[in-house]
Each structure stands twice: as C-alpha cells, then as structure tokens.
Scaffold this active site. Structure first.
Site, short mmCIF file in Angstrom:
data_model
loop_
_atom_site.label_atom_id
_atom_site.label_comp_id
_atom_site.label_asym_id
_atom_site.label_seq_id
_atom_site.Cartn_x
_atom_site.Cartn_y
_atom_site.Cartn_z
N ASP A 36 0.86 -1.19 0.00
CA ASP A 36 0.00 0.00 0.00
C ASP A 36 0.89 1.23 0.00
OD1 ASP A 36 -3.27 0.25 0.94
OD2 ASP A 36 -2.07 2.10 0.92
N VAL A 61 1.44 1.08 -6.38
CA VAL A 61 1.23 -0.12 -7.22
C VAL A 61 1.68 0.09 -8.65
CG1 VAL A 61 -0.63 -1.23 -5.91
CG2 VAL A 61 -1.20 0.50 -7.64
N TYR A 152 -13.82 5.90 -13.47
CA TYR A 152 -13.87 4.76 -12.54
C TYR A 152 -14.61 3.59 -13.17
CZ TYR A 152 -14.84 2.17 -8.20
OH TYR A 152 -14.92 1.19 -7.23
N THR A 187 -16.30 1.99 3.47
CA THR A 187 -14.84 2.17 3.54
C THR A 187 -14.53 3.66 3.38
OG1 THR A 187 -14.44 2.11 1.16
CG2 THR A 187 -14.56 -0.04 2.28
N1 LIG Z 1 -16.00 0.88 -1.15
C1 LIG Z 1 -16.84 0.64 -2.16
O1 LIG Z 1 -17.99 1.04 -2.13
C2 LIG Z 1 -16.34 -0.14 -3.36
C3 LIG Z 1 -17.30 -0.64 -4.25
C4 LIG Z 1 -16.88 -1.35 -5.37
C5 LIG Z 1 -15.53 -1.56 -5.57
N2 LIG Z 1 -14.61 -1.07 -4.70
C6 LIG Z 1 -13.19 -1.30 -4.97
O2 LIG Z 1 -12.60 -2.00 -3.90
C7 LIG Z 1 -11.20 -1.68 -3.85
C8 LIG Z 1 -10.84 -1.25 -2.43
O3 LIG Z 1 -11.56 -0.07 -2.15
P1 LIG Z 1 -11.88 0.45 -0.68
O4 LIG Z 1 -13.27 0.92 -0.72
O5 LIG Z 1 -11.43 -0.54 0.31
O6 LIG Z 1 -10.95 1.75 -0.68
P2 LIG Z 1 -9.96 2.37 0.43
O7 LIG Z 1 -9.68 3.75 -0.05
O8 LIG Z 1 -10.49 2.15 1.79
O9 LIG Z 1 -8.66 1.46 0.26
C9 LIG Z 1 -7.90 1.50 -0.92
C10 LIG Z 1 -6.44 1.33 -0.54
O10 LIG Z 1 -5.68 1.36 -1.76
C11 LIG Z 1 -4.53 2.15 -1.52
N3 LIG Z 1 -4.06 2.72 -2.79
C12 LIG Z 1 -4.74 3.55 -3.61
N4 LIG Z 1 -3.97 3.89 -4.66
C13 LIG Z 1 -2.78 3.26 -4.48
C14 LIG Z 1 -1.57 3.23 -5.23
N5 LIG Z 1 -1.42 3.93 -6.37
N6 LIG Z 1 -0.55 2.47 -4.76
C15 LIG Z 1 -0.67 1.76 -3.60
N7 LIG Z 1 -1.79 1.78 -2.85
C16 LIG Z 1 -2.83 2.51 -3.30
C17 LIG Z 1 -4.96 3.23 -0.54
O11 LIG Z 1 -3.84 3.79 0.14
C18 LIG Z 1 -5.90 2.46 0.37
O12 LIG Z 1 -5.21 1.91 1.48
C19 LIG Z 1 -10.98 -0.57 -4.88
O13 LIG Z 1 -10.50 -1.14 -6.08
C20 LIG Z 1 -12.38 -0.03 -5.11
O14 LIG Z 1 -12.53 0.54 -6.37
C21 LIG Z 1 -14.99 -0.36 -3.58
#
Ligand SMILES: NC(=O)c1ccc[n+]([C@@H]2O[C@H](COP(=O)([O-])OP(=O)(O)OC[C@H]3O[C@@H](n4cnc5c(N)ncnc54)[C@H](O)[C@@H]3O)[C@@H](O)[C@H]2O)c1
Length: 251
Positions: A36, A61, A152, A187
């Site tokens: 992360d 990443v 997105y 989240t």
């Molecule tokens: N929360 C929702 O409603 C939801 C719904 C559908 C899909 N998602 C997907 O689930 C996944 C996780 O999302 P979340 O809601 O847990 O988000 P979040 O923001 O809580 O966690 C995402 C994590 O990714 C890390 N991150 C982001 N960009 C980065 C990079 N360039 N390099 C390294 N680390 C990086 C952030 O630091 C964070 O710790 C994402 O792909 C998101 O699109 C989330």
C-alpha cells in the site's frame, strides 16, 4: 483453515476491503505481503497481524520495479506466491465532460494498470509452481454503468476484461483468475465519494436504497467472497464476475 500454508500478496491492504481481506487471510492461515502507499496504515496493520504473518511493502502499485522486487523477495523469503488480491483502487467521481485527461489517466493507471502489473509479476511464480489464485476487485458498476464517475466505471470494466483474459491464458498452468463486484461498501473510499455530493447524507440514503437489502456492505462481507475465490473451495471457478452487492444488480 482455508488458506493454511499459503502465501498471499495483497495490494491496497492498508484500508477498507483490502485490510479486511488481509485480516481474514491471516485468520485462515495464510502468510501475507501487504502492499500500500499509505505507510503509516500499513505499519499499523503489520503490528496488528504480527510480523511472522505479515510483511509490509510501502509504495505505489504503479512502480513496476517495486512489483518485481516484491514478488522476488516473497519467493526468496517464503518460497512461493499462491494468491494475489488486487484491492488498491481510487475513485475521483466526475462525469465525462468534467474529466480532465490527467484525472482519467490517474484512475485508469491505478485501477487497471496497477492490477495488470501485479498480476503479471505474480504469474511468474504461479505458473512455475503450477498453482495460483488471483482475485481482482471490480465493481457492480462495471456491469451496470454508473453516474458521475466515467473514469472509474471504465477502469472497472477493464479489470473485468483483464480478469477473463488472464483466466483463459493461464488455466492450463494451474492459475485461476476471478473478479469480485462489490456494491457500495463502508470504507474510506465510499465516505470520500459521498462527501463529494452536495448533501452527503441524502446521497448515502439514495445509494443504500438502490441496494435490494437497503444498506451498504461491510468490508468483511466482501473479504469473505474474496477468500472463497482464493481458496480451494473455488477450485472449479475461473473467469467469473462475482457480485457481492446486496442485490444491487438484481434490483
Ligand atoms: N467501497 C466501495 O464502495 C467499493 C465498491 C466497489 C468496488 N470497490 C473497490 O474496492 C477496492 C478497495 O476499495 P476500498 O473501498 O477498500 O478503498 P480504500 O480507499 O479504503 O482502500 C484502498 C487502498 O488502496 C490504496 N491505494 C490507492 N492507490 C494506491 C496506489 N497507487 N498504490 C498503492 N496503494 C494505493 C490506498 O492507500 C488504500 O489503502 C478498490 O479497487 C475499489 O474501487 C470499492
């Protein structure tokens, strides 16, 4: 335990869905490498899980060299990579007309290219050992579309397509590749998205009502599906999109 003796690499492991998945993977017996860009949150995770179970790698990443080195170091330390979960993702929330090229490129890069890079690197040990399970994270919006988030939604469509391409290309080498389509999940990413609306509470109520269950998902509910796909419970499952969305797509 579903993942006893296995080694898992997780991106985006410091928050939300990635963090819940990291915690569940360790409870199910895996040793994990948590990646992360949020170094402080990553340190807290490693402290909570214990260094014997969790190695942390702070960085972006999109850093190709970091991805290569992390996989090589994991194989050197723990001998294998059985599981990859690509949970790092961002959402900036604009319709197409208001999306700058920089904004578009950033979202596509983190969500799609970041997924590709870590898949490519983990495929090296997975194909050599003839065993691997990759779980990507897309979104229910990849299938249904969604308002005010063109970059997105497009990036998540790319994740679904990449998942199927990888599933077919590596099925004969013992690698499965599947994607989870979460509905709106509690989240920090969701909170930031809601806070962009003029009235965050009204936006939250609208979004919850759009799910048949009338609520948001919890990160642990998405993590359970990810661990299912990563485990031998899903040994005959590859190339699928698994909605975990409280009935959003059915409604
Ligand atoms: N929360 C929702 O409603 C939801 C719904 C559908 C899909 N998602 C997907 O689930 C996944 C996780 O999302 P979340 O809601 O847990 O988000 P979040 O923001 O809580 O966690 C995402 C994590 O990714 C890390 N991150 C982001 N960009 C980065 C990079 N360039 N390099 C390294 N680390 C990086 C952030 O630091 C964070 O710790 C994402 O792909 C998101 O699109 C989330």
């Amino acid at each position: 335990m579903k993942l006893a003796g296995q080694v898992a690499v997780l991106t985006g492991a410091a928050s939300g869905i990635g963090r819940a998945t990291a915690e569940l993977a360790v409870r199910e017996g895996a040793r994990i490498v948590a990646v992360d860009r949020d170094a402080a949150a990553l340190a807290a995770l490693t402290h909570a899980l214990g260094e014997g179970h969790c190695r942390s790698v702070a960085g972006d990443v999109l850093d190709e060299e970091l991805a290569r080195r992390t996989v090589d170091d994991t194989v050197a330390a723990w001998g294998r990579v059985d599981i990859l979960v690509t949970a790092a993702g961002i959402s900036l929330g604009k319709p197409a007309l208001e999306t700058t090229l920089a904004h578009w490129n950033e979202v596509m890069a983190v969500n799609a290219t970041g997924t590709f890079l870590w898949i490519r690197e983990c495929l090296r040990p997975m194909t050599a050992q003839k065993h691997g399970a990759i779980v990507t994270i897309a979104s229910q919006l990849a299938r249904a579309g969604g308002r005010n988030n063109a970059s997105y939604v497009t990036s998540k469509g790319a994740v679904v397509a990449l998942t199927k391409a990888v599933a077919l290309d590596y099925v004969d080498q013992g690698v499965r590749c599947n994607t989870v389509l979460p509905g709106a999940t509690e989240t920090p990413l969701l909170r930031r998205s809601l806070n962009r609306a003029p009235d965050a509470n009204a936006a939250a109520a609208r979004s919850q009502a759009r799910h048949a269950m009338g609520r948001f998902g919890k990160p642990e509910e998405i993590a359970a599906a990810i661990i299912y796909l990563a485990s031998s419970d899903a040994s005959f499952v590859t190339g699928i999109e698994l909605p975990v969305d409280g009935g959003w797509l059915a409604a």
